[in-house]
Write a protein that holds these residues in place. Structure first.
Motif, PDB file in Angstrom:
ATOM      1  N   UNK A   1       9.532   5.963  -1.803  1.00 56.50           N
ATOM      2  CA  UNK A   1      10.397   5.015  -1.107  1.00 56.50           C
ATOM      3  C   UNK A   1       9.687   3.683  -0.877  1.00 56.50           C
ATOM      4  N   UNK A   2       8.379   3.651  -1.135  1.00 55.46           N
ATOM      5  CA  UNK A   2       7.612   2.420  -1.073  1.00 55.46           C
ATOM      6  C   UNK A   2       6.322   2.641  -1.849  1.00 55.46           C
ATOM      7  N   UNK A   3       5.840   1.611  -2.491  1.00 57.91           N
ATOM      8  CA  UNK A   3       4.570   1.649  -3.223  1.00 57.91           C
ATOM      9  C   UNK A   3       3.808   0.396  -2.832  1.00 57.91           C
ATOM     10  N   UNK A   4       2.525   0.569  -2.542  1.00 60.54           N
ATOM     11  CA  UNK A   4       1.758  -0.582  -2.070  1.00 60.54           C
ATOM     12  C   UNK A   4       0.289  -0.468  -2.468  1.00 60.54           C
ATOM     13  N   UNK A   5      -0.306  -1.607  -2.800  1.00 58.11           N
ATOM     14  CA  UNK A   5      -1.751  -1.699  -3.008  1.00 58.11           C
ATOM     15  C   UNK A   5      -2.395  -1.990  -1.655  1.00 58.11           C
ATOM     16  N   UNK A   6      -3.307  -1.125  -1.241  1.00 50.90           N
ATOM     17  CA  UNK A   6      -3.941  -1.274   0.071  1.00 50.90           C
ATOM     18  C   UNK A   6      -5.391  -1.714  -0.049  1.00 50.90           C
ATOM     19  N   UNK A   7      -5.758  -2.712   0.749  1.00 51.18           N
ATOM     20  CA  UNK A   7      -7.170  -2.999   0.972  1.00 51.18           C
ATOM     21  C   UNK A   7      -7.729  -1.779   1.701  1.00 51.18           C
ATOM     22  N   UNK A   8      -8.990  -1.478   1.487  1.00 50.13           N
ATOM     23  CA  UNK A   8      -9.619  -0.322   2.139  1.00 50.13           C
ATOM     24  C   UNK A   8      -9.394  -0.351   3.651  1.00 50.13           C
ATOM     25  N   UNK A   9      -9.555  -1.521   4.265  1.00 49.75           N
ATOM     26  CA  UNK A   9      -9.432  -1.641   5.732  1.00 49.75           C
ATOM     27  C   UNK A   9      -8.003  -1.394   6.221  1.00 49.75           C
ATOM     28  N   UNK A  10      -7.014  -1.452   5.311  1.00 48.06           N
ATOM     29  CA  UNK A  10      -5.612  -1.323   5.711  1.00 48.06           C
ATOM     30  C   UNK A  10      -4.987   0.029   5.366  1.00 48.06           C
ATOM     31  N   UNK A  11      -5.783   0.965   4.885  1.00 50.62           N
ATOM     32  CA  UNK A  11      -5.229   2.274   4.515  1.00 50.62           C
ATOM     33  C   UNK A  11      -4.614   2.932   5.756  1.00 50.62           C
ATOM     34  N   UNK A  12      -3.377   3.404   5.659  1.00 54.04           N
ATOM     35  CA  UNK A  12      -2.689   3.997   6.818  1.00 54.04           C
ATOM     36  C   UNK A  12      -3.119   5.460   7.054  1.00 54.04           C
ATOM     37  N   UNK A  13      -4.340   5.650   7.538  1.00 53.15           N
ATOM     38  CA  UNK A  13      -4.925   6.987   7.672  1.00 53.15           C
ATOM     39  C   UNK A  13      -4.039   7.959   8.444  1.00 53.15           C
ATOM     40  N   UNK A  14      -3.335   7.487   9.464  1.00 55.04           N
ATOM     41  CA  UNK A  14      -2.497   8.387  10.279  1.00 55.04           C
ATOM     42  C   UNK A  14      -1.211   8.796   9.567  1.00 55.04           C
ATOM     43  N   UNK A  15      -0.930   8.168   8.444  1.00 54.28           N
ATOM     44  CA  UNK A  15       0.310   8.473   7.725  1.00 54.28           C
ATOM     45  C   UNK A  15       0.031   8.970   6.306  1.00 54.28           C
ATOM     46  N   UNK A  16      -1.148   9.551   6.074  1.00 60.21           N
ATOM     47  CA  UNK A  16      -1.475  10.122   4.768  1.00 60.21           C
ATOM     48  C   UNK A  16      -0.875  11.523   4.687  1.00 60.21           C
ATOM     49  N   UNK A  17      -0.253  11.835   3.578  1.00 54.58           N
ATOM     50  CA  UNK A  17       0.498  13.085   3.433  1.00 54.58           C
ATOM     51  C   UNK A  17      -0.383  14.335   3.410  1.00 54.58           C
ATOM     52  N   UNK A  18      -1.478  14.304   2.656  1.00 50.16           N
ATOM     53  CA  UNK A  18      -2.223  15.537   2.425  1.00 50.16           C
ATOM     54  C   UNK A  18      -3.725  15.325   2.542  1.00 50.16           C
ATOM     55  N   UNK A  19      -4.404  16.377   2.930  1.00 45.98           N
ATOM     56  CA  UNK A  19      -5.859  16.356   3.069  1.00 45.98           C
ATOM     57  C   UNK A  19      -6.539  16.029   1.741  1.00 45.98           C
ATOM     58  N   UNK A  20      -5.968  16.433   0.633  1.00 44.91           N
ATOM     59  CA  UNK A  20      -6.560  16.128  -0.677  1.00 44.91           C
ATOM     60  C   UNK A  20      -6.630  14.620  -0.906  1.00 44.91           C
ATOM     61  N   UNK A  21      -5.621  13.885  -0.470  1.00 50.78           N
ATOM     62  CA  UNK A  21      -5.620  12.421  -0.597  1.00 50.78           C
ATOM     63  C   UNK A  21      -6.678  11.808   0.314  1.00 50.78           C
TER      64      UNK A  21
END
Length: 180
Positions: free
Chosen positions: A133-153
Protein backbone atom coordinates in the motif's frame (compact mmCIF):
# COMPACT_ATOMS: atom_id res chain seq x y z
CA UNK A 1 -3.04 -34.81 7.33
CA UNK A 2 -6.29 -36.58 6.47
CA UNK A 3 -5.51 -38.39 3.22
CA UNK A 4 -2.47 -39.82 1.45
CA UNK A 5 -1.54 -37.54 -1.45
CA UNK A 6 -0.21 -40.60 -3.32
CA UNK A 7 -3.18 -43.00 -3.19
CA UNK A 8 -5.98 -41.07 -1.43
CA UNK A 9 -6.27 -43.52 1.46
CA UNK A 10 -7.41 -42.12 4.82
CA UNK A 11 -5.59 -44.76 6.90
CA UNK A 12 -2.54 -42.74 7.91
CA UNK A 13 -0.44 -43.34 10.98
CA UNK A 14 1.78 -40.79 12.69
CA UNK A 15 4.80 -42.92 13.52
CA UNK A 16 8.59 -42.97 13.39
CA UNK A 17 9.36 -44.90 10.18
CA UNK A 18 12.12 -47.48 10.25
CA UNK A 19 15.50 -45.80 9.87
CA UNK A 20 14.12 -42.35 10.73
CA UNK A 21 14.27 -40.24 13.89
CA UNK A 22 11.11 -38.15 13.58
CA UNK A 23 7.43 -38.91 13.53
CA UNK A 24 5.92 -38.75 10.06
CA UNK A 25 2.58 -39.50 8.47
CA UNK A 26 2.82 -42.94 6.81
CA UNK A 27 0.14 -44.43 4.56
CA UNK A 28 -0.86 -47.98 5.57
CA UNK A 29 -2.09 -48.68 2.03
CA UNK A 30 0.86 -47.67 -0.20
CA UNK A 31 3.61 -47.21 2.45
CA UNK A 32 4.28 -43.62 1.34
CA UNK A 33 6.13 -41.60 3.98
CA UNK A 34 4.92 -37.99 3.96
CA UNK A 35 7.77 -35.62 4.74
CA UNK A 36 6.76 -32.14 5.80
CA UNK A 37 9.67 -29.76 5.33
CA UNK A 38 10.16 -26.01 5.87
CA UNK A 39 9.10 -23.52 3.25
CA UNK A 40 11.76 -21.29 1.73
CA UNK A 41 11.15 -17.55 1.56
CA UNK A 42 13.29 -15.58 -0.90
CA UNK A 43 13.72 -11.89 -0.30
CA UNK A 44 16.04 -8.97 -0.58
CA UNK A 45 17.43 -5.96 1.17
CA UNK A 46 17.28 -3.39 -1.67
CA UNK A 47 19.75 -0.51 -1.42
CA UNK A 48 19.96 2.69 -3.44
CA UNK A 49 22.39 5.47 -2.56
CA UNK A 50 22.63 4.23 1.05
CA UNK A 51 18.85 4.09 1.46
CA UNK A 52 16.75 0.95 2.07
CA UNK A 53 13.60 0.25 0.05
CA UNK A 54 10.68 -1.06 2.12
CA UNK A 55 7.09 -1.87 1.22
CA UNK A 56 4.09 -1.43 3.50
CA UNK A 57 2.20 -4.72 3.32
CA UNK A 58 -1.15 -4.78 1.50
CA UNK A 59 -1.77 -8.38 2.61
CA UNK A 60 -2.00 -10.32 5.83
CA UNK A 61 -0.26 -11.25 7.95
CA UNK A 62 0.86 -7.88 9.32
CA UNK A 63 -1.17 -5.73 6.93
CA UNK A 64 0.05 -2.11 7.04
CA UNK A 65 3.50 -2.90 8.44
CA UNK A 66 6.78 -2.25 6.63
CA UNK A 67 8.77 -5.15 5.26
CA UNK A 68 11.57 -6.12 2.93
CA UNK A 69 10.32 -7.58 -0.36
CA UNK A 70 10.05 -11.33 0.20
CA UNK A 71 7.82 -14.28 -0.53
CA UNK A 72 7.66 -18.02 -0.99
CA UNK A 73 10.13 -19.48 -3.45
CA UNK A 74 8.42 -21.00 -6.49
CA UNK A 75 9.19 -24.48 -7.85
CA UNK A 76 11.90 -24.34 -10.50
CA UNK A 77 13.17 -20.96 -9.28
CA UNK A 78 16.55 -20.16 -7.74
CA UNK A 79 16.50 -18.17 -4.47
CA UNK A 80 18.31 -15.31 -6.24
CA UNK A 81 15.67 -15.20 -9.00
CA UNK A 82 12.88 -15.46 -6.42
CA UNK A 83 14.28 -12.50 -4.48
CA UNK A 84 14.38 -10.34 -7.61
CA UNK A 85 10.86 -11.47 -8.62
CA UNK A 86 9.53 -10.50 -5.19
CA UNK A 87 11.32 -7.15 -5.41
CA UNK A 88 9.53 -6.41 -8.67
CA UNK A 89 6.12 -7.78 -7.55
CA UNK A 90 6.10 -5.75 -4.33
CA UNK A 91 7.78 -2.51 -5.45
CA UNK A 92 8.14 -2.54 -9.28
CA UNK A 93 11.86 -1.85 -8.70
CA UNK A 94 14.70 -3.68 -10.40
CA UNK A 95 18.19 -4.42 -9.23
CA UNK A 96 21.11 -6.80 -9.11
CA UNK A 97 21.58 -9.35 -6.34
CA UNK A 98 25.09 -8.88 -4.94
CA UNK A 99 25.27 -11.76 -2.44
CA UNK A 100 23.32 -13.69 0.16
CA UNK A 101 22.95 -11.31 3.09
CA UNK A 102 20.84 -13.22 5.63
CA UNK A 103 19.70 -16.74 6.42
CA UNK A 104 16.96 -16.47 9.04
CA UNK A 105 15.08 -19.51 10.29
CA UNK A 106 11.75 -19.70 12.06
CA UNK A 107 11.53 -23.32 13.24
CA UNK A 108 8.15 -22.77 14.95
CA UNK A 109 6.68 -21.63 11.63
CA UNK A 110 8.60 -24.07 9.39
CA UNK A 111 10.15 -21.25 7.38
CA UNK A 112 13.67 -20.34 6.25
CA UNK A 113 14.35 -16.86 4.82
CA UNK A 114 17.11 -16.28 2.27
CA UNK A 115 17.61 -12.53 1.93
CA UNK A 116 19.94 -11.14 -0.72
CA UNK A 117 21.61 -7.74 -0.71
CA UNK A 118 20.37 -6.04 -3.88
CA UNK A 119 21.78 -2.93 -5.53
CA UNK A 120 18.82 -1.15 -7.08
CA UNK A 121 19.28 -0.12 -10.72
CA UNK A 122 17.69 3.27 -10.05
CA UNK A 123 15.44 5.07 -7.60
CA UNK A 124 12.42 4.19 -9.76
CA UNK A 125 9.66 2.18 -8.05
CA UNK A 126 5.89 2.29 -7.67
CA UNK A 127 4.43 3.91 -4.57
CA UNK A 128 1.58 1.36 -4.62
CA UNK A 129 1.46 -2.21 -5.97
CA UNK A 130 -0.93 -5.12 -5.57
CA UNK A 131 1.15 -6.29 -2.57
CA UNK A 132 2.17 -2.93 -1.06
CA UNK A 133 0.00 0.00 0.00
CA UNK A 134 3.11 2.19 0.12
CA UNK A 135 6.74 1.85 -0.99
CA UNK A 136 9.48 4.13 0.24
CA UNK A 137 13.25 4.53 0.24
CA UNK A 138 14.33 5.14 3.84
CA UNK A 139 17.44 6.82 5.16
CA UNK A 140 18.86 4.61 7.91
CA UNK A 141 17.91 7.20 10.57
CA UNK A 142 14.27 7.20 9.35
CA UNK A 143 13.55 3.46 9.37
CA UNK A 144 10.16 2.94 11.10
CA UNK A 145 11.42 0.34 13.61
CA UNK A 146 8.12 0.22 15.54
CA UNK A 147 6.21 -0.61 12.36
CA UNK A 148 8.41 -3.39 10.92
CA UNK A 149 6.36 -6.48 10.06
CA UNK A 150 8.72 -9.33 10.93
CA UNK A 151 11.77 -10.12 13.01
CA UNK A 152 13.56 -11.39 9.88
CA UNK A 153 13.39 -7.87 8.39
CA UNK A 154 14.60 -6.25 11.61
CA UNK A 155 17.52 -8.70 11.83
CA UNK A 156 18.57 -8.21 8.19
CA UNK A 157 18.45 -4.41 8.37
CA UNK A 158 20.33 -4.26 11.68
CA UNK A 159 23.06 -6.55 10.33
CA UNK A 160 23.39 -4.32 7.27
CA UNK A 161 23.66 -1.20 9.44
CA UNK A 162 26.30 -2.87 11.63
CA UNK A 163 28.51 -3.69 8.64
CA UNK A 164 27.32 -2.54 5.19
CA UNK A 165 30.37 -3.99 3.40
CA UNK A 166 30.09 -7.49 4.90
CA UNK A 167 29.83 -10.12 2.16
CA UNK A 168 29.24 -13.11 4.46
CA UNK A 169 25.72 -14.25 5.22
CA UNK A 170 24.34 -13.30 8.62
CA UNK A 171 22.70 -16.23 10.38
CA UNK A 172 19.74 -15.68 12.68
CA UNK A 173 16.68 -17.41 14.03
CA UNK A 174 13.61 -16.83 16.13
CA UNK A 175 12.37 -19.60 18.37
CA UNK A 176 9.25 -18.94 20.40
CA UNK A 177 8.45 -21.07 23.38
CA UNK A 178 5.42 -23.21 22.73
CA UNK A 179 2.68 -23.20 25.33
CA UNK A 180 1.62 -26.61 26.56
Amino acid sequence: MNFCSNCGNSKLEYIIPEGDQKQRFVCNECDTIHYQNPRVIAGCLPIYDGKILLGKRAIEPRYGYWNLPAGFLENGETPNDGALRELYEETHAKGEAKHLHTVFSLPNYNQVYLIYLVALSSDQFSKVTSESIDVELFEIKDIPWDAIAFESTTFAIKKYIENPTNKEANIGHLIKEQLH
